[in-house]
Design a protein around this motif. Structure first.
Motif, PDB file in Angstrom:
ATOM      1  N   ALA A 175      35.551  44.994  33.425  1.00 19.86           N
ATOM      2  CA  ALA A 175      36.776  44.647  33.895  1.00 19.86           C
ATOM      3  C   ALA A 175      37.286  45.966  34.879  1.00 19.86           C
ATOM      4  O   ALA A 175      37.651  45.303  36.098  1.00 19.86           O
ATOM      5  CB  ALA A 175      37.822  44.435  32.813  1.00 19.86           C
ATOM      6  N   ALA A 176      36.945  47.004  34.383  1.00 23.68           N
ATOM      7  CA  ALA A 176      37.499  48.212  35.600  1.00 23.68           C
ATOM      8  C   ALA A 176      36.603  48.110  36.877  1.00 23.68           C
ATOM      9  O   ALA A 176      37.004  48.264  37.742  1.00 23.68           O
ATOM     10  CB  ALA A 176      37.426  49.434  34.845  1.00 23.68           C
ATOM     11  N   ALA A 177      35.116  47.888  36.695  1.00 22.33           N
ATOM     12  CA  ALA A 177      34.387  47.986  37.540  1.00 22.33           C
ATOM     13  C   ALA A 177      34.620  46.834  38.637  1.00 22.33           C
ATOM     14  O   ALA A 177      34.475  46.805  39.865  1.00 22.33           O
ATOM     15  CB  ALA A 177      32.802  47.932  37.157  1.00 22.33           C
ATOM     16  N   GLU A 178      34.780  45.705  38.010  1.00 23.87           N
ATOM     17  CA  GLU A 178      35.075  44.447  38.941  1.00 23.87           C
ATOM     18  C   GLU A 178      36.366  44.625  39.711  1.00 23.87           C
ATOM     19  O   GLU A 178      36.374  44.439  40.828  1.00 23.87           O
ATOM     20  CB  GLU A 178      35.230  43.370  38.070  1.00 23.87           C
ATOM     21  CG  GLU A 178      35.692  41.865  38.604  1.00 23.87           C
ATOM     22  CD  GLU A 178      35.988  40.824  37.669  1.00 23.87           C
ATOM     23  OE1 GLU A 178      36.680  39.844  37.841  1.00 23.87           O
ATOM     24  OE2 GLU A 178      35.256  40.826  36.492  1.00 23.87           O
ATOM     25  N   SER A 179      37.337  45.161  39.065  1.00 23.63           N
ATOM     26  CA  SER A 179      38.669  45.419  39.536  1.00 23.63           C
ATOM     27  C   SER A 179      38.464  46.236  40.756  1.00 23.63           C
ATOM     28  O   SER A 179      39.214  46.098  42.028  1.00 23.63           O
ATOM     29  CB  SER A 179      39.783  46.050  38.800  1.00 23.63           C
ATOM     30  OG  SER A 179      40.919  46.207  39.307  1.00 23.63           O
ATOM     31  N   ILE A 180      37.732  47.429  40.842  1.00 18.41           N
ATOM     32  CA  ILE A 180      37.437  48.377  41.875  1.00 18.41           C
ATOM     33  C   ILE A 180      36.701  48.070  42.885  1.00 18.41           C
ATOM     34  O   ILE A 180      37.155  48.051  44.238  1.00 18.41           O
ATOM     35  CB  ILE A 180      37.182  49.431  41.035  1.00 18.41           C
ATOM     36  CG1 ILE A 180      38.130  50.429  40.160  1.00 18.41           C
ATOM     37  CG2 ILE A 180      36.651  50.566  42.383  1.00 18.41           C
ATOM     38  CD1 ILE A 180      37.538  51.294  39.104  1.00 18.41           C
ATOM     39  N   LEU A 181      35.523  46.935  42.357  1.00 23.32           N
ATOM     40  CA  LEU A 181      34.689  46.918  43.666  1.00 23.32           C
ATOM     41  C   LEU A 181      35.209  45.653  44.288  1.00 23.32           C
ATOM     42  O   LEU A 181      34.803  45.378  45.747  1.00 23.32           O
ATOM     43  CB  LEU A 181      33.532  46.430  42.892  1.00 23.32           C
ATOM     44  CG  LEU A 181      32.426  47.503  42.470  1.00 23.32           C
ATOM     45  CD1 LEU A 181      31.295  46.830  41.596  1.00 23.32           C
ATOM     46  CD2 LEU A 181      32.287  48.489  43.534  1.00 23.32           C
ATOM     47  N   LYS A 182      36.142  44.721  43.704  1.00 29.14           N
ATOM     48  CA  LYS A 182      36.499  43.278  44.225  1.00 29.14           C
ATOM     49  C   LYS A 182      38.026  43.496  44.679  1.00 29.14           C
ATOM     50  O   LYS A 182      38.671  42.570  45.466  1.00 29.14           O
ATOM     51  CB  LYS A 182      36.487  42.279  43.367  1.00 29.14           C
ATOM     52  CG  LYS A 182      35.061  41.862  43.263  1.00 29.14           C
ATOM     53  CD  LYS A 182      35.045  40.582  42.117  1.00 29.14           C
ATOM     54  CE  LYS A 182      33.585  40.146  41.570  1.00 29.14           C
ATOM     55  NZ  LYS A 182      33.590  39.078  40.773  1.00 29.14           N
ATOM     56  N   ASN A 183      38.512  45.000  44.630  1.00 32.59           N
ATOM     57  CA  ASN A 183      40.027  45.093  44.906  1.00 32.59           C
ATOM     58  C   ASN A 183      40.927  44.021  44.233  1.00 32.59           C
ATOM     59  O   ASN A 183      41.904  43.451  44.923  1.00 32.59           O
ATOM     60  CB  ASN A 183      40.162  45.181  46.400  1.00 32.59           C
ATOM     61  CG  ASN A 183      41.475  45.876  46.690  1.00 32.59           C
ATOM     62  OD1 ASN A 183      41.963  46.537  46.084  1.00 32.59           O
ATOM     63  ND2 ASN A 183      41.926  45.449  48.013  1.00 32.59           N
ATOM     64  N   THR A 184      40.527  43.669  43.134  1.00 28.43           N
ATOM     65  CA  THR A 184      41.496  42.404  42.217  1.00 28.43           C
ATOM     66  C   THR A 184      42.224  43.460  41.377  1.00 28.43           C
ATOM     67  O   THR A 184      41.927  44.650  40.886  1.00 28.43           O
ATOM     68  CB  THR A 184      40.781  41.553  41.777  1.00 28.43           C
ATOM     69  OG1 THR A 184      39.599  42.105  40.799  1.00 28.43           O
ATOM     70  CG2 THR A 184      40.012  40.971  42.932  1.00 28.43           C
TER      71      THR A 184
END
Length: 399
Positions: A298-307
């Protein structure tokens, strides 16, 4: 000696935990510039036997064959007067923690993550004009302080997270876990885990997790540390388990809390917590391997997708919230309540428990409500006012 630098890093990760290394790996695979710092040597951490559901491979993205020491296909759950055996269509995995950490470290390094062992996090300070933060790291070998600017800081440094402290995101209660390595007694199945509920000793449970045909990990979660070792040894001796010469494995495990928010923005820097630092732990069993990996994704997705990290965590938080409700009920159980609960589990319910793991609690709870109406009698306890646990004042590892 102090070395002042102006190096800028896209993402700084503090802590070479499973969750920290998985976050680093995913970010590097997504093209981010990632550096990870750990006070110790991530390739030589203290061993500890863990058990995870079959969801571990999905959470990792690969099967961790080098870290799997055994597979178990059933769980026998015992109370004072009842027992239930649950067959697992998908085997639980017995994992050596040190092995899975070193495996993830090698993968992360190969993906481009710079891993710095022997580097202690000292804190951070806001950079001028809201342009991020400056992180202070002590190189313990060279005895010097290095500084790095970043707009993304991740705390993966465990239940006593220094990143959480520096970012004013502390407050999770913690419980001590202890386990000893024992000889697997004659007659015990190496493919079966045993669980004993003894609420007069602990609101949690004791367990026996076979590591092989010869040895097993016997442990429990205590409600406080002063008498924890005494209780473990008493349980071991009462059942005539013979210990294997090795240190008792101990850890402080944080408990998830639905009100906890493991993220903040400080001076233009996004600060995330993952794994134990975030409290991504199932409080029914204090297992955090799979849930910690979900949080890392979840953290990686948030950072990479800026969400939003909050949005990426919704599914995990829903699962952890349900575990909280169940823990509140279990904290009120007495021996007779466990007898009653296990008596209510018939063959069809046991099959359902086997098909849905403890990492799929939402789906399991909905189906149980329809297939076993007798379990509905326990629902009022879920919503009774009861504290999960109070934060422990001790700051030393349990002994």
């Amino acid at each position: 000696d102090s070395a002042r630098t102006n190096n800028s890093i896209d993402t700084v990760i503090i802590g070479g935990s499973v969750a920290g290394l998985q976050t680093a790996l995913l970010l590097a695979q997504g093209g981010a510039n990632v550096e990870l710092f750990d006070s110790n040597d991530v390739m030589h951490v203290q061993p500890r036997t863990l058990i995870a559901t079959a969801q571990l491979a999905d959470a990792l993205g690969f099967f961790p064959s080098q870290a799997v020491v055994n597979e178990v296909h059933s769980i026998e759950i015992c109370s004072a007067g009842q027992s239930v055996k649950v067959t697992l269509p998908k085997a639980d995995l017995v994992i050596e923690r040190a092995a899975i950490i070193s495996m993830l470290a090698r993968k992360a390094s190969a993906a481009g993550v710079k891993i710095h062992s022997g580097h202690k996090f000292l804190g951070f300070a806001p950079s001028p004009h809201g342009s991020g933060v400056t992180v202070q790291i002590q190189d313990k070998a060279r005895k010097r302080v290095e500084e790095f600017s970043t707009r993304c800081l991740i705390g993966a440094d465990g239940g006593f997270s220094q990143v959480a402290t520096a970012a004013a995101m502390n407050g999770l209660p913690r419980v001590p876990l202890l386990q000893a390595r024992v000889e697997l007694p004659s007659g015990f199945d190496a493919r079966n885990v045993s669980v004993w509920f003894e609420p007069e000793q602990t609101p949690y449970f004791f367990w026996l997790i076979p590591e092989s045909e010869k040895t097993a990990a016997l442990g429990f979660i205590a409600d406080e540390s002063k008498t924890a070792k005494r209780k473990l040894l008493r349980f071991l001796n009462a059942r005539a388990f013979k210990s294997v010469p090795s240190p008792i494995q101990a850890a402080w495990i944080p408990l998830s809390a639905s009100a906890h928010r493991p993220w903040r923005q400080i001076s233009g820097c996004d600060v995330y917590l993952v794994g134990d630092a975030a409290g991504h732990v199932k409080v029914t069993t204090v297992g955090g391997l799979v849930t910690g990996l979900w949080g890392a994704r979840a953290a990686a997705e948030s950072i990479l997708k800026n969400t939003s990290y909050a949005k990426a965590l919704r599914r995990l938080n829903r699962e952890l919230w349900l575990h909280e409700l169940i823990r509140r009920a279990l904290n009120r159980f007495r021996p007779g309540d466990y007898d009653q609960l296990l008596h209510a589990i018939d063959a069809s319910t046991a099959r359902l428990l086997g098909r849905h793991s403890r990492d799929e609690l939402t789906a399991l709870a909905l189906k149980l409500a329809f297939t076993q109406p007798r379990l509905l009698s326990f629902l009022p306890r879920l919503f009774a006012s009861a504290k999960l646990a109070t934060p422990l004042a001790q700051t030393e590892p349990a002994h």
